[in-house]
Write a protein that holds these residues in place. Sequence first.
Motif, PDB file in Angstrom:
ATOM      1  N   ARG A 125     -19.340 123.139  36.234  1.00  0.00           N
ATOM      2  CA  ARG A 125     -20.607 122.422  36.341  1.00  0.00           C
ATOM      3  C   ARG A 125     -20.258 121.005  36.773  1.00  0.00           C
ATOM      4  NH1 ARG A 125     -23.476 123.676  30.780  1.00  0.00           N
ATOM      5  NH2 ARG A 125     -25.294 122.845  31.826  1.00  0.00           N
ATOM      6  N   TYR A 126     -21.241 120.291  37.302  1.00  0.00           N
ATOM      7  CA  TYR A 126     -20.939 119.009  37.933  1.00  0.00           C
ATOM      8  C   TYR A 126     -21.597 117.834  37.228  1.00  0.00           C
ATOM      9  CZ  TYR A 126     -19.004 122.031  41.414  1.00  0.00           C
ATOM     10  OH  TYR A 126     -18.246 122.990  42.033  1.00  0.00           O
ATOM     11  N   CYS A 127     -20.957 116.688  37.391  1.00  0.00           N
ATOM     12  CA  CYS A 127     -21.427 115.431  36.809  1.00  0.00           C
ATOM     13  C   CYS A 127     -22.767 115.074  37.432  1.00  0.00           C
ATOM     14  CB  CYS A 127     -20.400 114.334  37.078  1.00  0.00           C
ATOM     15  SG  CYS A 127     -20.933 112.688  36.593  1.00  0.00           S
ATOM     16  N   GLU A 128     -23.767 114.865  36.569  1.00  0.00           N
ATOM     17  CA  GLU A 128     -25.090 114.573  37.121  1.00  0.00           C
ATOM     18  C   GLU A 128     -25.187 113.165  37.690  1.00  0.00           C
ATOM     19  OE1 GLU A 128     -28.130 113.323  33.664  1.00  0.00           O
ATOM     20  OE2 GLU A 128     -27.526 115.417  33.602  1.00  0.00           O
ATOM     21  N   CYS A 130     -22.755 111.512  39.304  1.00  0.00           N
ATOM     22  CA  CYS A 130     -22.137 111.581  40.634  1.00  0.00           C
ATOM     23  C   CYS A 130     -22.996 112.388  41.603  1.00  0.00           C
ATOM     24  CB  CYS A 130     -20.738 112.185  40.542  1.00  0.00           C
ATOM     25  SG  CYS A 130     -19.554 111.127  39.686  1.00  0.00           S
ATOM     26  N   ASP A 131     -23.630 113.449  41.078  1.00  0.00           N
ATOM     27  CA  ASP A 131     -24.489 114.294  41.911  1.00  0.00           C
ATOM     28  C   ASP A 131     -25.641 113.477  42.502  1.00  0.00           C
ATOM     29  OD1 ASP A 131     -25.010 116.899  42.979  1.00  0.00           O
ATOM     30  OD2 ASP A 131     -26.682 117.083  41.566  1.00  0.00           O
ATOM     31  N   LYS A 132     -26.173 112.534  41.734  1.00  0.00           N
ATOM     32  CA  LYS A 132     -27.256 111.664  42.229  1.00  0.00           C
ATOM     33  C   LYS A 132     -26.785 110.791  43.383  1.00  0.00           C
ATOM     34  CE  LYS A 132     -29.798 111.504  37.903  1.00  0.00           C
ATOM     35  NZ  LYS A 132     -30.111 110.738  36.700  1.00  0.00           N
ATOM     36  N   LYS A 136     -19.933 115.690  44.581  1.00  0.00           N
ATOM     37  CA  LYS A 136     -19.699 116.785  43.627  1.00  0.00           C
ATOM     38  C   LYS A 136     -18.388 116.518  42.879  1.00  0.00           C
ATOM     39  CE  LYS A 136     -22.957 119.893  44.468  1.00  0.00           C
ATOM     40  NZ  LYS A 136     -24.030 119.992  43.525  1.00  0.00           N
TER      41      LYS A 136
END
Length: 175
Positions: A125-128, A130-132, A136
């Motif tokens: 699952r990915y860091c939210e 960083c995703d913003k 990824k």
Amino acid sequence: YRFKVAFKHQKKLWRRIEIRENQTLGDLDRVIREAFKHDMCDHLSMFFRGKVWSSKGLGEINPFEGGSGAKRRIDRVGFSEGDKMEYVYDFGDDIQHIVTLEKIVEVDKTVEYPRLVGQNKPSYRYCEACDKLGVKVIAFWICVECSNENGRDVLLCDDCVEKEHEDHYAEEMVY
């Protein structure tokens, strides 16, 4: 003895562990704690031959002081291939696992036991944060405080947990 150990309520998260017959439940407890990134300090644990809390436990294990189950040898528990037992780590949070004896194999005298010999393929699952930003980055932390506030898991990478949540309580994720 080759055991498959999986979270009871997340069976896709599992580890395969080999341990010698003359090693103990305390040894198995230690390698399970390491494999699932459980705290090695002050939490008690216990193995059960039946359902957790409704069957007789095999004795508690205290990582510092031993406990009544820590010295019980694996070969004296009475396992046959396919047998299952349940394992609880941290009596307060009751993190439950299913431990299945998959196979009794020949000892390899060139390796050290107990040992981790396999695990599930991670479903990252990915860091939210960083995703913003359109990047990824694998999340390794759940910010417990923010998750409780938002009513959902707030997942963070190492950098974001350090920079933006350093004063929050965060737990390391298990993949």
